[in-house]
Design an enzyme around this catalytic site. Structure first.
Site, PDB file in Angstrom:
ATOM      1  NE  ARG A 237      -4.265  -1.421   0.062  1.00 47.39           N
ATOM      2  CZ  ARG A 237      -4.393  -2.510  -0.688  1.00 47.39           C
ATOM      3  NH1 ARG A 237      -3.376  -2.900  -1.455  1.00 47.39           N
ATOM      4  NH2 ARG A 237      -5.510  -3.206  -0.667  1.00 47.39           N
ATOM      5  CD  GLU A 266      -2.993   3.412  -5.480  1.00 43.82           C
ATOM      6  OE1 GLU A 266      -4.014   2.754  -5.804  1.00 43.82           O
ATOM      7  OE2 GLU A 266      -1.987   2.896  -4.977  1.00 43.82           O
ATOM      8  CG  HIS A 285      -3.255  -0.607  -6.983  1.00 46.19           C
ATOM      9  ND1 HIS A 285      -3.644   0.077  -5.861  1.00 46.19           N
ATOM     10  CD2 HIS A 285      -3.141  -1.911  -6.597  1.00 46.19           C
ATOM     11  CE1 HIS A 285      -3.763  -0.755  -4.839  1.00 46.19           C
ATOM     12  NE2 HIS A 285      -3.468  -1.975  -5.270  1.00 46.19           N
TER      13      HIS A 285
END
Length: 330
Positions: A237, A266, A285
């Site tokens: 993360r 993000e 991601h």
């Protein structure tokens, strides 16, 4: 089962049919302002929620007095207030197993691509700038035989260690809350303190969940311990890392490079300095982003939710305390 499910993630036709055969389903297909408004309107009658990438806070969930279960299409549960859910006896489930191998593949892809400067040099060719044999200015670094340091030896950490040990002959060192004797035996791995790992590893890979204890774990002091030839990989993360400290370490060449699949915010902001550093490989991601794995995750989430709404224990229950309390009341 006469239950109402609010779905805030698109599913494949087969999974959608399966849900609709068992419950009334409201699909919120976008999470823009209009979608969030429709979600809020659907919550008062919702018995179950299924989705991902949305922060479900108390303010939002207070609108759902009938809620029995939340099923997250993810392994991470940092979008959920677990204490709040447990206080209301709402079951929370996730999808921890089905994405392990795919996410480890992503981690090792970042290791290889960052070490060998694959994207940077491929872009050089694409731009028509390959005019002669490359020299030391464009050399990368070897992966085989280098020391792989893994911070967080859970399922994904073990899968990463397997690839490094058996596939690339890499010595494995790791740091976690507790030593893992089975991991040490299988991969000839050695436990290290965090500071020791940062000083000794050629590749430093984060595979930690985001918790109050891990947030900001890697900051300026930690980057200062790394060696100039170290390569930093984050598939956990973004908020586990102090992003400004990482940017400074990369700009000052305290470390050689970084392969990043996650970020503090993000999508990554367009003005982020990370976009202008030639020693950064950034991906959007994509840890679990394959057709096969995303379908398996959605299937697992559907199984979890239908079990919970039928009064059964979901296979991947996060807040076990709620289930124990339910059993005590029976």
């Amino acid at each position: 089962m006469n239950k109402h499910i609010v779905l805030y993630k698109k599913l494949s036709p087969a999974l959608m049919i399966r849900l609709q055969e068992r419950a009334q389903v409201t699909l919120i297909d976008t999470l823009d302002s209009d979608g969030l408004q429709r979600l809020r309107a659907a919550l008062p009658s919702a018995h179950g929620l299924l989705g991902a990438s949305l922060r479900l806070d108390a303010e939002l969930l207070d609108l759902a007095p009938r809620l029995e279960a939340v099923s997250s299409v993810s392994v991470g549960v940092d979008n959920y207030d677990i204490d709040y859910l447990s206080g209301r006896n709402i079951l929370l489930s996730n999808t921890p197993d089905v994405l392990t191998e795919t996410t480890a593949d992503t981690g090792f892809a970042l290791i290889l691509a960052t070490a060998r400067r694959v994207v940077e040099l491929a872009n050089l060719v694409r731009a028509g700038q390959w005019n002669h044999n490359i020299g030391p200015l464009h050399f990368g670094s070897d992966v085989h035989g280098k020391t792989l340091g893994i911070i967080g030896m859970g399922r994904i950490g073990e899968a990463l260690a397997q690839r490094g040990h058996f596939g690339f002959g890499m010595p494995i060192i790791y740091h976690s809350n507790n030593p893992k004797p089975a991991v040490e035996k299988r991969f000839n791995a050695q436990y290290r303190s965090l500071s020791q790992l940062l000083q000794q590893a050629d590749f430093i890979c984060l595979t930690l969940p985001l918790t109050a204890q891990t947030q900001g774990l890697i900051g300026a002091e930690e980057f200062a311990l790394m060696r100039p030839e170290s390569i930093f990989i984050n598939i956990s993360r973004g908020k586990v890392v102090d992003e400004n400290a990482m940017i400074a370490a990369l700009q000052q060449r305290q470390i050689r490079a970084a392969g990043l699949d996650v970020f503090e915010r993000e999508p990554l902001q367009h003005d982020s300095p990370l976009l202008h550093l030639d020693n950064v490989l950034a991906t959007p991601h994509i840890g679990s982003a394959t057709h096969e794995t995303r379908e398996a995750m959605a299937r697992c989430a559907v199984d979890n939710l239908l079990a919970a709404l039928a009064g059964e224990r979901p296979a991947n229950l996060v807040n076990e305390v709620v289930w124990r309390q339910r059993l005590e009341r029976v």
